[in-house]
Design a protein around this motif. Structure first.
Motif, PDB file in Angstrom:
ATOM      1  N   LEU A 214      11.583 108.995   8.356  1.00 32.03           N
ATOM      2  CA  LEU A 214      11.218 108.090   7.271  1.00 32.03           C
ATOM      3  C   LEU A 214      12.477 107.502   6.633  1.00 32.03           C
ATOM      4  O   LEU A 214      13.526 108.154   6.563  1.00 32.03           O
ATOM      5  CB  LEU A 214      10.400 108.831   6.214  1.00 32.03           C
ATOM      6  N   ALA A 215      12.352 106.256   6.165  1.00 31.86           N
ATOM      7  CA  ALA A 215      13.477 105.580   5.518  1.00 31.86           C
ATOM      8  C   ALA A 215      13.710 106.160   4.127  1.00 31.86           C
ATOM      9  O   ALA A 215      12.759 106.410   3.379  1.00 31.86           O
ATOM     10  CB  ALA A 215      13.209 104.085   5.423  1.00 31.86           C
ATOM     11  N   VAL A 216      14.988 106.345   3.796  1.00 30.78           N
ATOM     12  CA  VAL A 216      15.374 106.914   2.503  1.00 30.78           C
ATOM     13  C   VAL A 216      16.369 105.992   1.816  1.00 30.78           C
ATOM     14  O   VAL A 216      17.311 105.488   2.445  1.00 30.78           O
ATOM     15  CB  VAL A 216      15.995 108.314   2.665  1.00 30.78           C
ATOM     16  N   SER A 217      16.166 105.751   0.532  1.00 34.48           N
ATOM     17  CA  SER A 217      17.112 105.022  -0.305  1.00 34.48           C
ATOM     18  C   SER A 217      17.563 105.944  -1.426  1.00 34.48           C
ATOM     19  O   SER A 217      16.792 106.796  -1.887  1.00 34.48           O
ATOM     20  CB  SER A 217      16.468 103.758  -0.891  1.00 34.48           C
ATOM     21  N   THR A 218      18.815 105.797  -1.865  1.00 34.70           N
ATOM     22  CA  THR A 218      19.356 106.701  -2.878  1.00 34.70           C
ATOM     23  C   THR A 218      19.873 105.910  -4.080  1.00 34.70           C
ATOM     24  O   THR A 218      20.206 104.725  -3.972  1.00 34.70           O
ATOM     25  CB  THR A 218      20.501 107.550  -2.311  1.00 34.70           C
ATOM     26  N   TYR A 219      19.945 106.610  -5.208  1.00 36.71           N
ATOM     27  CA  TYR A 219      20.506 106.026  -6.426  1.00 36.71           C
ATOM     28  C   TYR A 219      21.999 106.350  -6.509  1.00 36.71           C
ATOM     29  O   TYR A 219      22.420 107.472  -6.206  1.00 36.71           O
ATOM     30  CB  TYR A 219      19.787 106.567  -7.665  1.00 36.71           C
ATOM     31  N   SER A 220      22.795 105.357  -6.932  1.00 38.16           N
ATOM     32  CA  SER A 220      24.236 105.540  -7.077  1.00 38.16           C
ATOM     33  C   SER A 220      24.682 104.997  -8.435  1.00 38.16           C
ATOM     34  O   SER A 220      24.093 104.051  -8.974  1.00 38.16           O
ATOM     35  CB  SER A 220      25.000 104.815  -5.958  1.00 38.16           C
ATOM     36  N   HIS A 221      25.728 105.590  -8.969  1.00 35.36           N
ATOM     37  CA  HIS A 221      26.252 105.236 -10.284  1.00 35.36           C
ATOM     38  C   HIS A 221      27.202 104.046 -10.161  1.00 35.36           C
ATOM     39  O   HIS A 221      28.125 104.053  -9.344  1.00 35.36           O
ATOM     40  CB  HIS A 221      26.983 106.442 -10.890  1.00 35.36           C
ATOM     41  N   VAL A 222      26.982 103.017 -10.979  1.00 39.64           N
ATOM     42  CA  VAL A 222      27.843 101.832 -10.985  1.00 39.64           C
ATOM     43  C   VAL A 222      29.012 102.090 -11.928  1.00 39.64           C
ATOM     44  O   VAL A 222      28.827 102.269 -13.133  1.00 39.64           O
ATOM     45  CB  VAL A 222      27.066 100.575 -11.433  1.00 39.64           C
TER      46      VAL A 222
END
Length: 255
Positions: A214-222
């Protein structure tokens, strides 16, 4: 002979006294002291001429058009339609050049405006199309989103470090289907905090009885924003992850 020499010397002295030039001196402007030779000598070069532009302007076009009209055959004059077509073609080319300049200015203005808007994302977290997240001592946890084609009973999540070593596995409920939120607390399978670095999520589930990645997207800090170029737009600099285009951001989180 002495009389002749005296006469010649006297004449030379008279010429020198009238011209104001001594026999052994030369003028700073290249004078030889001989009025005849000075009159036929070539003038000194005043300097290197300035380079002229190689581009044709509207004035050049009308000069060429005037020459064409003046040199035309009176029995076969230039057709009015042809002359109008030439003028229209030049005006079109000139207009396209000005339009390109305006578009360039508009791109610069758009890039600056986009960077100003993106600056409001500094300190926020954005969802990016990557299964890799960054775990730091200040924020060890990593959040992400799993995209599922259909509802499924369980989704298995595997957390791996940069070398591909398995850190931890856990199960997420996938019965709602669609986009499923996932969160990892930054602890390994023994409950020990992991060291700072990048970690990836691998998600798999059963679709129609078959296991599927399954495709996974992650959160990252700007951490900051770069202006970029007209083609790339504003660039978001992510903590521990490098840069990403603002257009590639999928979502923005409050924390």
């Amino acid at each position: 002979m002495s009389l002749v020499n005296n006469v010649l010397n006297t004449s030379a002295q008279n010429v020198q006294s009238k011209s104001g030039v001594s026999p052994n001196s030369t003028s700073s402007t290249g004078s030889t002291g001989n009025p005849f030779l000075d009159s036929i000598s070539l003038p000194e070069d005043s300097g290197v001429p300035e380079a002229k532009s190689q581009q044709l302007t509207q004035d050049d076009f009308f000069s060429l058009l005037s020459q064409q009209l003046s040199m035309q055959d009176p029995f076969k004059p230039v057709d009015n339609d042809q002359m109008i077509a030439q003028m229209a073609s030049f005006s079109t080319v000139d207009g396209i050049g000005k339009l390109n300049d305006e578009i360039g200015n508009l791109n610069s203005l758009t890039t600056s405006s986009q960077a100003l808007q993106a600056s409001g994302l500094v300190g926020r977290k954005v969802l990016i199309p990557s299964d890799v997240g960054y775990s730091s001592s200040e924020d060890p946890g990593i959040k992400g989103v799993i995209s599922t084609p259909a509802p499924m009973q369980d989704i298995k999540i595997s957390v791996e470090d940069e070398s591909g070593q398995l850190i931890k596995t856990f199960i997420v409920d996938g019965r709602e289907g669609g986009n499923i939120d996932v969160s990892w607390d930054g602890l390994d399978k023994n409950g020990v905090p992991v060291k700072e670095g990048n970690y990836s999520f691998k998600a798999s589930g059963s679709v129609d009885g078959k296991a599927q990645e399954l495709a996974v997207s992650t959160y990252s800090h700007v951490s900051s924003v770069s202006l970029g170029t007209a083609s790339t737009g504003a660039i978001l600099n992510l903590r521990g992850m490098g840069g990403i285009k603002l257009a590639d951001v999928l979502a923005v989180s409050e924390t």
